[in-house]
Design a protein around this motif. Sequence first.
Motif, PDB file in Angstrom:
ATOM      1  N   CYS A 393       0.822  -1.211   0.000  1.00  9.17           N
ATOM      2  CA  CYS A 393       0.000   0.000   0.000  1.00  9.17           C
ATOM      3  C   CYS A 393       0.855   1.260   0.000  1.00  9.17           C
ATOM      4  O   CYS A 393       0.436   2.315  -0.502  1.00  9.17           O
ATOM      5  N   GLY A 394       2.058   1.167   0.565  1.00  8.82           N
ATOM      6  CA  GLY A 394       2.931   2.339   0.622  1.00  8.82           C
ATOM      7  C   GLY A 394       3.856   2.492  -0.562  1.00  8.82           C
ATOM      8  O   GLY A 394       4.600   3.477  -0.648  1.00  8.82           O
ATOM      9  N   HIS A 395       3.837   1.523  -1.489  1.00  6.41           N
ATOM     10  CA  HIS A 395       4.782   1.558  -2.605  1.00  6.41           C
ATOM     11  C   HIS A 395       4.117   1.337  -3.964  1.00  6.41           C
ATOM     12  O   HIS A 395       4.677   0.683  -4.841  1.00  6.41           O
ATOM     13  N   GLY A 396       2.914   1.848  -4.126  1.00  7.73           N
ATOM     14  CA  GLY A 396       2.336   1.841  -5.467  1.00  7.73           C
ATOM     15  C   GLY A 396       1.024   1.115  -5.617  1.00  7.73           C
ATOM     16  O   GLY A 396       0.338   1.280  -6.641  1.00  7.73           O
ATOM     17  N   ALA A 397       0.631   0.274  -4.653  1.00  7.49           N
ATOM     18  CA  ALA A 397      -0.670  -0.382  -4.742  1.00  7.49           C
ATOM     19  C   ALA A 397      -1.777   0.627  -4.471  1.00  7.49           C
ATOM     20  O   ALA A 397      -1.625   1.528  -3.638  1.00  7.49           O
ATOM     21  N   TYR A 420      -5.523  -8.379  -2.054  1.00  8.03           N
ATOM     22  CA  TYR A 420      -5.902  -7.237  -2.883  1.00  8.03           C
ATOM     23  C   TYR A 420      -4.701  -6.319  -3.107  1.00  8.03           C
ATOM     24  O   TYR A 420      -4.429  -5.889  -4.238  1.00  8.03           O
ATOM     25  N   ALA A 421      -3.964  -6.034  -2.045  1.00  6.01           N
ATOM     26  CA  ALA A 421      -2.857  -5.075  -2.127  1.00  6.01           C
ATOM     27  C   ALA A 421      -1.698  -5.604  -2.967  1.00  6.01           C
ATOM     28  O   ALA A 421      -1.153  -4.889  -3.811  1.00  6.01           O
ATOM     29  N   VAL A 422      -1.309  -6.866  -2.741  1.00  2.28           N
ATOM     30  CA  VAL A 422      -0.165  -7.379  -3.504  1.00  2.28           C
ATOM     31  C   VAL A 422      -0.528  -7.527  -4.977  1.00  2.28           C
ATOM     32  O   VAL A 422       0.326  -7.336  -5.857  1.00  2.28           O
ATOM     33  N   ASN A 423      -1.794  -7.840  -5.266  1.00  2.00           N
ATOM     34  CA  ASN A 423      -2.190  -7.931  -6.673  1.00  2.00           C
ATOM     35  C   ASN A 423      -2.192  -6.560  -7.335  1.00  2.00           C
ATOM     36  O   ASN A 423      -1.759  -6.404  -8.486  1.00  2.00           O
ATOM     37  N   SER A 424      -2.656  -5.541  -6.608  1.00  2.00           N
ATOM     38  CA  SER A 424      -2.614  -4.189  -7.154  1.00  2.00           C
ATOM     39  C   SER A 424      -1.176  -3.758  -7.411  1.00  2.00           C
ATOM     40  O   SER A 424      -0.857  -3.186  -8.467  1.00  2.00           O
TER      41      SER A 424
END
Length: 562
Positions: A393-397, A420-424
């Motif tokens: 979430c802090g690096h582009g997701a 959700y976050a790692v896929n984004s």
Amino acid sequence: MALTRLLALVLGATLTFLLFRAEAGEMGVNYGQVANDLPDPAAVVQLLKDNGITMVRIYDAKQEVLRSLANTGIKVMVMVPNENLAEAARNPWYALQWVRDNVAAYLPATQINGVSVGNEVFKWRPDLNWQLVPAMTNVHSALVQLGLADSVKVSTPVAFDAVTDSFPPSKGRFQDNIAQSVMKPMLEFLQRTGSYLSMNMYPFFAYANQGPGGTISLDYALGNPNPGVRDPVTGLVYHSLLDAQLDATYYATEKLLGSSNAGGVDVHQTEGGWASGGRRGRSLEDRVGGEAASIANAQAYNNNLINRILSGNTGTPHRPNANMDAYIFSLFNENGKGAGPDDIEQHFGLFYPNMQKVYEFDFHSDGPPAASWCVANAAVGEERLQATLDYACGHGADCSSIQPGAVCFEPNTRLAHASYAVNSYYQNKGRASGTCDFSGAAFVVFQEPAEICDPNASWCVANAAVGEAWLQAALDWACGNGADCGPIQPGASCFEPNTRVAHASYAFNSYYQRNHRASGTCDFAGAASVVFKAPKIGNCVLPWRAWIKETTSMSNGSFAAI
């Protein structure tokens, strides 16, 4: 649940480490030619180049193939056929001449990097067991005499059934009839010459042959995310059958060499793959049907393997720092294998003989195919999941959709939010190699996963205004062109309400989802339209992904993966 929080400096340092990737292994293919309809070698070599395939293994040393590979940069492993093995063992001069004619004659233009001495000798030619190590020794000595031993390694592919007591992996050992007499001197030879143990390992056959009530799950066999299987002796948890087979081999090796001496011998997978079709086969004792052998399963298994090797994730639970190259079997569907077109052995190819892909895959090191997703690995535990979620979430997701009250906040679990976050993060990084790893906290999958919420979910419903006749015609067309209309048959879960508009809505939506909600797939000449709120027709809830079907009362919207 708190979605994100500030990380301590030590956690930031940890996550920087998590993104570190080991040096990648190499992926290759087995170029078999047991067929009468394959393209000529020159066309095959161009096909390899076009698809980023940089390493092949052949089952002979055919001049036409080796000359076609010249000046391409494609590495090739050649083979001393089983029928020549006894002479290579008996006569060092024969071995020397074979190496001169089939290796030295093509170097350096053709990058021959290995010699297989025989193929699955224990399985198909047990009468040659005693000649195997002498033949390997003579071929290696020939390479030494010609100054080629540093760049060309000698091994022999061993079928995995040479390992017995393979589960739990820690019990793995080689069969008694070959362990001390052949395998131990072979392993000592491989260790002494800096070579590797070649194993032909097929999780497909282990899964397909287990029969009804078997304990091997499909996701475990394919290498998809799964809860894992624990070795009760060591406590190690395995998330793929291939890893379990690899470690069973490593443990078997240690039982012969001693655990302190076995570390110098890596295990490479010289054959492995998954059938995309067929229903019978001698290797399956005519017991397996299309449930195991399917295009979707073959695509998942082989893409999982390709991505794993190219990302450098070649270790196992027991040997986390192990190196591994792997060769997929096979390049083509070969019509000379097995006992006819319905035989599973004719359906292992990445390509049809006309050089069209059987399914999408990508050997390029810059990332897997477009149809791939990144999901979180529950096995790493809540703390690692939270750290991974925070980093993504802090690096582009884009994590806005999993904030409280947003469309993907539910289910409010750390695993769902992390997926959700790692896929984004992965999608926003262009699915680049290494962007779905987090040191084991996430996996790439090639079938759309249930655990990742789609904030742009949509459905296709029928338009009653066009009239009954028009709806019936469109309903018939959808059911005949890919829609799953089983649930609207009499007595099935969505037969009620028994109206044409309800049945048409179900069929139109199934067609729309199965075609990945592509533009134009919810039209039917004005008989349907797209909606963005889940429609409920009577007690039937329309599925919103192609891979989902109804399993229980539709009144609660319960679904399960096919």
